[in-house]
Design a protein around this motif. Structure first.
Motif, short mmCIF file in Angstrom:
data_model
loop_
_atom_site.label_atom_id
_atom_site.label_comp_id
_atom_site.label_asym_id
_atom_site.label_seq_id
_atom_site.Cartn_x
_atom_site.Cartn_y
_atom_site.Cartn_z
N ARG A 90 0.92 -1.17 0.31
CA ARG A 90 0.09 0.02 0.11
C ARG A 90 0.99 1.09 0.14
O ARG A 90 1.79 1.25 0.80
N ASP A 91 0.54 2.10 -0.69
CA ASP A 91 1.43 3.23 -1.02
C ASP A 91 1.49 4.22 0.40
O ASP A 91 0.78 4.43 0.95
N GLY A 92 2.82 4.35 0.54
CA GLY A 92 3.34 4.90 1.75
C GLY A 92 3.23 4.33 3.25
O GLY A 92 3.42 4.64 4.23
N LEU A 93 2.74 3.12 3.16
CA LEU A 93 2.48 2.17 4.18
C LEU A 93 3.23 0.94 4.34
O LEU A 93 3.22 0.10 5.12
N GLY A 94 3.96 0.44 2.98
CA GLY A 94 4.62 -0.54 2.93
C GLY A 94 3.86 -1.63 2.60
O GLY A 94 2.67 -1.56 2.24
N CYS A 95 4.29 -2.98 2.99
CA CYS A 95 3.58 -4.13 2.53
C CYS A 95 3.20 -4.93 3.80
O CYS A 95 3.63 -4.87 4.87
N VAL A 96 2.12 -5.72 3.51
CA VAL A 96 1.40 -6.19 4.78
C VAL A 96 0.80 -7.77 4.40
O VAL A 96 0.47 -7.87 3.19
N LEU A 97 1.18 -8.44 5.19
CA LEU A 97 0.80 -10.10 4.93
C LEU A 97 -0.67 -9.88 5.38
O LEU A 97 -1.17 -9.75 6.61
N LEU A 319 10.59 4.23 6.30
CA LEU A 319 9.37 3.72 6.18
C LEU A 319 9.07 2.82 7.21
O LEU A 319 9.81 1.87 7.25
N ILE A 320 8.02 2.88 8.02
CA ILE A 320 7.67 1.88 8.90
C ILE A 320 6.25 1.35 8.30
O ILE A 320 5.39 2.02 8.29
N GLU A 321 6.53 0.02 8.40
CA GLU A 321 5.25 -0.68 7.77
C GLU A 321 4.15 -0.65 8.69
O GLU A 321 4.19 -0.58 10.04
N THR A 322 3.00 -0.82 8.37
CA THR A 322 1.78 -0.98 9.23
C THR A 322 1.10 -2.50 9.20
O THR A 322 1.32 -3.16 8.11
N ASP A 323 0.32 -2.92 9.92
CA ASP A 323 -0.50 -3.81 9.89
C ASP A 323 -1.63 -3.84 9.24
O ASP A 323 -1.88 -2.65 8.63
N MET A 324 -2.47 -4.87 9.06
CA MET A 324 -3.77 -4.77 8.18
C MET A 324 -4.80 -3.65 8.96
O MET A 324 -5.34 -3.04 8.10
N GLU A 325 -4.69 -3.23 10.20
CA GLU A 325 -5.55 -2.33 10.74
C GLU A 325 -4.86 -0.84 10.80
O GLU A 325 -5.36 0.12 11.48
N GLY A 326 -3.70 -0.97 10.12
CA GLY A 326 -3.07 0.66 10.03
C GLY A 326 -2.34 0.96 11.15
O GLY A 326 -2.07 2.20 11.54
N ASN A 327 -1.83 -0.02 12.08
CA ASN A 327 -0.84 0.32 13.11
C ASN A 327 0.52 0.09 12.82
O ASN A 327 0.98 -0.86 11.93
N PHE A 328 1.38 0.95 13.35
CA PHE A 328 2.90 0.74 12.92
C PHE A 328 3.42 -0.69 13.50
O PHE A 328 3.20 -0.73 14.68
N VAL A 329 3.92 -1.27 12.84
CA VAL A 329 4.76 -2.50 13.34
C VAL A 329 6.07 -2.20 13.69
O VAL A 329 6.87 -2.30 13.11
#
Length: 444
Positions: A90-97, A319-329
């Protein structure tokens, strides 16, 4: 023929038994392979072949087959066709499993990013480096120390090294395929980024580390006395299993959970706060969730790390990636170039001052480097320490950001040094004590 059939039957039974007991692990294996492939390919512009041969070439993970869809910016992995897992970017949020709960229509705000516009060299700008020569540095010895860090690529697996002295780069080296603009996954070095955000909030007078953590489920049981300080020091007393070789608290959180801020919060207390020290990635993601509660909107939370810290000091690659709910991992998924990781180290070497602006209280350094009880002098507050003398040939005032597979930012105030090393192997394959000893000896 009978002997062959018997051997075949025994082998088949063994295979079935092994598969039965390891089947749940396949979810973790394919999840790791998918996520690591997607993030590395789409955040660093490296090839899938390179990721397969290097980053995913670790026990069990290398069993996974991964397919990359460049047009959709996603990667899908499975093990022998089983337990297929997908990661999307996702743009600006990194990748998420993602899992079965993923809703593609969910909108996660994209962070507002700014870029420093000046003609200054590193570290206060991005216009190259200052051509500085220090009379008290033995550059030949320094170059050898750096070269030695790359001497045995099959075992040491060093990728990048950068050394700064008095805010200036005095040594820098990259393996083929990496350069000054290549983002590197910091893994648990991201925890120190998170910790610093709490230091900034404290300096702004917006939080009190000695107040009970704002977790509603804890307010009426024996967890009600857990403070932000206890969480930052990993001494909450909460149960947590940080085992990456099994189906544990940490692997379930990283590869199964939609909301990673909840994993630690649901665990029971096994000891009162301060009575034990237990390293926990779940604690860092719990703190990420607590950080989110400090803001009125999701967008303010998403912007905060970049506005208050990352872009302010010119770490534009981060860039700090986020989880599915949009929380920084915040436990694991921060990416930045080697130079930008060094800038973060320099911010701390300079006690929170950046171009004349105080970002956090100078006393914050005293706080994060104060050894936490029961850690043997190895841990402060979301930073690792050498106070217990783990590295005998390195000053005890050294503290560091530490990440999986030997990602490190070493801050050595007494020597005016910040040293960054990234790679795919850590101790004992990579000798941290010897490497730092030799770098320090080059400063006369």
């Amino acid at each position: 023929m009978k002997l062959f059939k018997r051997v075949f039957l025994i082998a088949l039974v063994i295979l079935v038994v092994v598969a039965y007991f390891n089947y749940p692990k396949l979810n973790i294996i394919s999840g790791y392979a998918s996520k690591n492939m997607a993030s590395t390919v789409f955040l660093t512009d490296r090839s899938p072949e390179s990721v397969t041969l290097n980053d995913n070439d670790v026990p069990l993970i290398k069993l996974a087959d991964v397919e990359v869809d460049a047009s959709k910016k996603q990667a899908t992995a499975s093990v022998f066709g089983l337990m297929e897992r997908k990661s999307i970017c996702r743009d600006g949020l990194g990748c998420v499993l993602v899992n079965d709960k993923y809703d593609a229509n969910t909108v996660i705000p994209k962070p507002h990013r700014t870029t420093l516009k000046n003609d200054l060299p590193f570290p206060y700008g991005n216009k190259g480096t200052k051509d500085t020569t220090f009379a008290n540095i033995d550059y030949q010895r320094l170059d050898k120390a750096v070269e030695d860090a790359f001497a045995n690529p099959e075992s040491q697996k060093t990728r990048t090294v950068l050394v700064t002295y008095k805010n200036q780069i005095i040594a820098e080296k990259y393996i083929k395929g990496f350069h000054k603009d290549t983002p590197v996954l910091g893994w648990s070095m991201t925890k120190s980024i998170l910790g610093t955000l709490f230091g900034i909030l404290e300096y702004q007078g917006k939080i009190d580390l000695d107040e009970p953590a704002p977790v509603p489920a804890w307010q009426n049981d024996d967890r009600q006395d857990i403070t932000l300080n206890h969480l930052l020091r990993m001494q909450s007393g909460l149960a947590w299993d940080e085992d990456y070789t099994s189906i544990s608290d940490v692997t379930k959180m990283l590869f199964l959970d939609s909301d990673m801020t909840l994993a630690q919060a649901s665990n029971e207390a096994v000891a009162p706060p301060t009575k034990v020290w237990n390293y926990s990635s779940g604690t860092s993601n719990l703190l990420s969730g607590i950080l989110r509660k400090q803001f009125k909107t999701h967008h303010e939370y998403i912007d905060f790390p970049y506005v208050a810290l990352i872009d302010k000091i010119g770490m534009h690659s981060m860039l700090i990636e986020t989880d599915m709910e949009g929380n920084f991992v915040a436990s694991s998924y921060g990416w930045a170039t080697t130079r930008d990781w060094a800038k973060f180290g320099l911010l701390h070497l300079n006690k929170g001052i950046w171009k004349g602006e105080q970002l956090f209280d100078q006393k914050w350094i005293d706080y994060i480097t104060l050894p936490t009880a029961h850690s043997d002098g190895d841990y402060g507050a979301h930073f690792w320490l050498n106070a217990g003398g783990k590295y005998p040939d390195v000053p005890k005032d050294m503290y560091s950001l530490n990440g999986y597979q030997g990602q490190r930012v070493f801050i050595i105030p007494s020597k005016n040094l910040v040293v960054v090393r990234t790679g795919l192997a850590e101790e004992p394959e990579f000798d941290i004590n010897g490497f730092l000893r030799d770098v320090i000896k080059s400063i006369l």
